[in-house]
Structures are given as structure tokens and as C-alpha cells.
Design a protein around this motif. Structure first.
Motif, PDB file in Angstrom:
ATOM      1  N   GLU A 251       0.829  -1.206   0.000  1.00  0.00           N
ATOM      2  CA  GLU A 251       0.000   0.000   0.000  1.00  0.00           C
ATOM      3  C   GLU A 251       0.864   1.258   0.000  1.00  0.00           C
ATOM      4  O   GLU A 251       0.598   2.218  -0.730  1.00  0.00           O
ATOM      5  CB  GLU A 251      -0.913   0.006   1.226  1.00  0.00           C
ATOM      6  CG  GLU A 251      -2.026  -1.036   1.165  1.00  0.00           C
ATOM      7  CD  GLU A 251      -2.890  -0.991   2.422  1.00  0.00           C
ATOM      8  OE1 GLU A 251      -2.652  -0.108   3.271  1.00  0.00           O
ATOM      9  OE2 GLU A 251      -3.797  -1.849   2.540  1.00  0.00           O
ATOM     10  N   ARG A 252       1.896   1.249   0.776  1.00  0.00           N
ATOM     11  CA  ARG A 252       2.763   2.427   0.852  1.00  0.00           C
ATOM     12  C   ARG A 252       3.607   2.582  -0.410  1.00  0.00           C
ATOM     13  O   ARG A 252       3.865   3.695  -0.863  1.00  0.00           O
ATOM     14  CB  ARG A 252       3.643   2.326   2.094  1.00  0.00           C
ATOM     15  CG  ARG A 252       2.891   2.676   3.375  1.00  0.00           C
ATOM     16  CD  ARG A 252       3.684   2.316   4.620  1.00  0.00           C
ATOM     17  NE  ARG A 252       3.055   2.845   5.825  1.00  0.00           N
ATOM     18  CZ  ARG A 252       1.975   2.341   6.392  1.00  0.00           C
ATOM     19  NH1 ARG A 252       1.387   1.264   5.854  1.00  0.00           N
ATOM     20  NH2 ARG A 252       1.453   2.885   7.484  1.00  0.00           N
TER      21      ARG A 252
ATOM     22  N   SER B   8       1.708   4.205  -3.094  1.00  0.00           N
ATOM     23  CA  SER B   8       1.508   5.646  -2.940  1.00  0.00           C
ATOM     24  C   SER B   8       2.774   6.445  -3.244  1.00  0.00           C
ATOM     25  O   SER B   8       2.785   7.668  -3.105  1.00  0.00           O
ATOM     26  CB  SER B   8       1.037   5.955  -1.517  1.00  0.00           C
ATOM     27  OG  SER B   8       2.037   5.611  -0.579  1.00  0.00           O
ATOM     28  N   GLY B   9       3.849   5.746  -3.647  1.00  0.00           N
ATOM     29  CA  GLY B   9       5.065   6.421  -4.060  1.00  0.00           C
ATOM     30  C   GLY B   9       6.179   6.472  -3.037  1.00  0.00           C
ATOM     31  O   GLY B   9       7.212   7.098  -3.276  1.00  0.00           O
TER      32      GLY B   9
END
Length: 330
Positions: A38-39, A42-43
Motif C-alpha cells: 500500500e505504501r 503511494s510512491g
């Protein structure tokens, strides 16, 4: 799997029963992988994302308490890590203070005290003090567990517990435990050697050697014995530093190595230039032809063997810290 995540999961599963470990390891593996993805999506950078995931999951001991199937019957999982941490500190402090207090009390109240009597009184009273301390801490947390509502218990546990961070994974658990055990042993040893210049010969049943005076030449109080106690205080500060940090750092290793060298040089100069034993003892049992020279050589050899051994331990700690840094940065 990244090194930090694997180490984190290993520390979590170490706190649960054997039958749970395999399933919990797989579950945490999947959980951390999902959170990491997930992280990354997000880049975020992989290293930063991994550390954020582990910081969010928190202290491995507290996380393990949530998964543990067997209940902590007397102390609940919300405060159990805090209970065990506080208990370790209280028992160590009570043991040291009890031994010190009883040694002082015995010396002050028994005119012709002996080593056997002092050990018997100090150890006996220390055992009683440990049981009382254990019961008091356990009783307090047992009442706290049953009186305070669950949300408040959780907040108290989080606010009072040691702040955990990913940096704690950078020191192997076994090395941290060894460091704490060694620091406690060092405190006990330093307390004993601090008493050496004050112990009369009657204490070890050899008062006939110098009429019950001290084993150590009292003329050394002009400089050498005060400097001796300064070195002891520095050693105590170093051990307390390790206990407070709960780990060994590079700064502690360097400080310990420097203190080893300073102490070895100090004792070498002391032995070679001063009469350490009380003159009556020295002239009575050691002063033979060329005997003092032989004894001095033996003292110096022992001093440097001890110093070199401790320096070897410092080198081992330094190498361990370097190898862990290599794991973290690769």
C-alpha cells in the motif's frame, strides 16, 4: 523479505507458544506485505515504507500479547509487557539495595563481624526483600487489572511503556540481554571491590596478621585510594548507562575500552610504586628475599590479563554492532 521485517516477525513470534508460531509468522508475513505494498503504491521508497509499517505495528511484545491464545490469568495482555519490564527493574534494584543496606547494617552493629556472618545476614534478608517486592508489584498490577476499565488500561500501558522504534531491531535480542546481565554483574563486582580498602583482617579470620587493621595500606588515602574510588564510580556510571539504554552502543564500547586502559595503567603504577598491603602484613608474610618483586610481577600480570580480556569483549561488541549495521543498510 527485508531484513528488518523478518527480524520483527521473529521477535513477535518469540513471545507466543510454539504451537502458534508458524501460523502467526505466516499471518504477519502477509499483513506486513500488504501494508508495505500500500505504501509503495503511494510512491514511498521501500526502506522508508518498511520502517513506517513496523512503527505502525509497534512493540513486538505488545503485538504478540494480542495474538497469544493462553490468557495471562493474573495480569492482562494490555499491561503485561509493562508489568514484566517494571518487575525486572524493581527486583534488580531491591536486590542491590538490600545487599548494600545489610552489609552496612552488619558492619555497624556487629563489633567483631566475620565474612560468613555478613553473607548469611545479607543473603537471607535479600531473599525476603525480593519476595516482598515481587508480591507488591504483582499485587498492584492485579488490582489495577481488575479496577481500571479496559480503555484506561490500554492508555496507561501505552503511555508508561518504553517507546519502541525500529531502531530497537538493530541490536540482537540475545546481545541486549547479555549486556544487561553483564552490567548487573559489574555493579555487584564494583560494590564488592569498593569495600576492599575498608575490610579489616578480622573479617576474614586473620586479624592476628596486623592486629585487626585493614588489608590495604592506609597511607594510600593521600591520593591513590580516592583515585581508586573515582575509577569505581566511573565503572558504576558505565554499567548504569548500559542498564538505562538496555543495549550496547558504539559510544559505550569506546568508553569502556578507554576506562579499561586507564584502570590497567593506574593499577600497574600503583603496584610498582606503592606498598599496597598494610606494612604489617607485607613484612610478616611477603617480605622475603626478592619476594616482593615476584609478587609485583604477579599483580601486574593479573591486572593486564583482566584488562585484555575486557578489551577482547569490547572488540566482540564492536564487531557485532558493525555486522548489524551491514544487515540494516544492505
Amino acid at each position: 523479505m527485508a531484513t528488518l521485517t523478518r527480524r520483527y516477525i521473529d521477535q513477535v513470534v518469540a513471545h507466543v507458544p510454539d504451537g502458534q508460531r508458524e501460523d502467526l509468522s505466516r499471518e504477519l508475513d502477509a499483513l506486513t506485505s500488504d501494508m508495505l505494498q500500500e505504501r509503495l503504491a503511494s510512491g514511498a521508497e521501500e526502506v522508508t515504507a518498511e520502517r513506517e509499517v513496523l512503527e505502525e505495528l509497534g512493540d513486538p511484545a505488545r503485538l504478540a500479547a494480542r495474538y497469544r491464545e493462553a490468557p495471562n490469568h493474573l495480569i492482562g495482555p494490555e499491561v503485561f509487557p509493562l508489568y514484566t519490564r517494571l518487575l525486572r527493574w524493581v527486583l534488580v534494584l531491591v536486590l542491590l539495595l538490600s545487599l548494600l543496606a545489610n552489609v552496612i547494617a552488619y558492619s555497624a552493629t556487629v563489633p567483631d563481624g566475620h565474612l560468613g556472618g555478613m553473607i548469611g545476614q545479607a543473603v537471607g534478608e535479600a531473599v525476603v526483600a525480593l519476595f516482598v517486592a515481587f508480591g507488591a508489584v504483582t499485587g498492584f498490577f492485579a488490582v489495577f487489572e481488575r479496577v481500571v476499565p479496559s480503555p484506561d488500561r490500554g492508555r496507561a500501558g501505552r503511555s508508561a511503556a518504553r517507546q519502541w522504534s525500529v531502531e530497537d531491531l538493530e541490536v540482537e535480542v540475545v546481545n541486549a540481554r547479555d549486556a544487561r546481565s553483564e552490567a548487573i554483574s559489574s555493579l555487584v563486582f564494583l560494590g564488592i571491590v569498593a569495600l576492599v580498602p575498608l575490610v579489616p583482617t578480622t573479617f576474614l579470620y586473620v586479624g592476628h596478621l596486623n592486629g585487626g587493621g585493614s588489608f590495604v595500606n592506609q597511607a594510600l588515602w593521600d591520593f591513590w585510594l580516592p583515585a581508586y574510588y573515582v575509577l569505581i564510580l566511573l565503572g558504576i556510571a558505565q554499567s548504569v548507562w548500559t542498564l538505562v539504554r538496555g543495549r550496547v552502543t558504539r559510544a559505550q564500547v569506546v568508553a569502556r575500552a578507554m576506562l579499561d586502559v586507564v584502570a590497567a595503567v593506574f593499577f600497574t603504577v600503583l603496584v610498582l610504586t606503592q606498598q599496597v598491603l598494610d606494612p604489617a602484613i607485607d613484612s610478616g608474610i611477603l617480605q622475603t628475599s626478592r619476594g616482593a618483586d615476584w609478587v609485583d610481577v604477579l599483580y601486574v600480570a593479573v591486572i593486564w590479563l583482566v584488562a585484555l580480556w575486557d578489551l577482547y569483549v569490547c572488540v566482540k561488541y564492536w564487531r557485532t554492532l558493525r555486522s548489524q549495521d551491514a544487515l540494516i543498510t544492505t
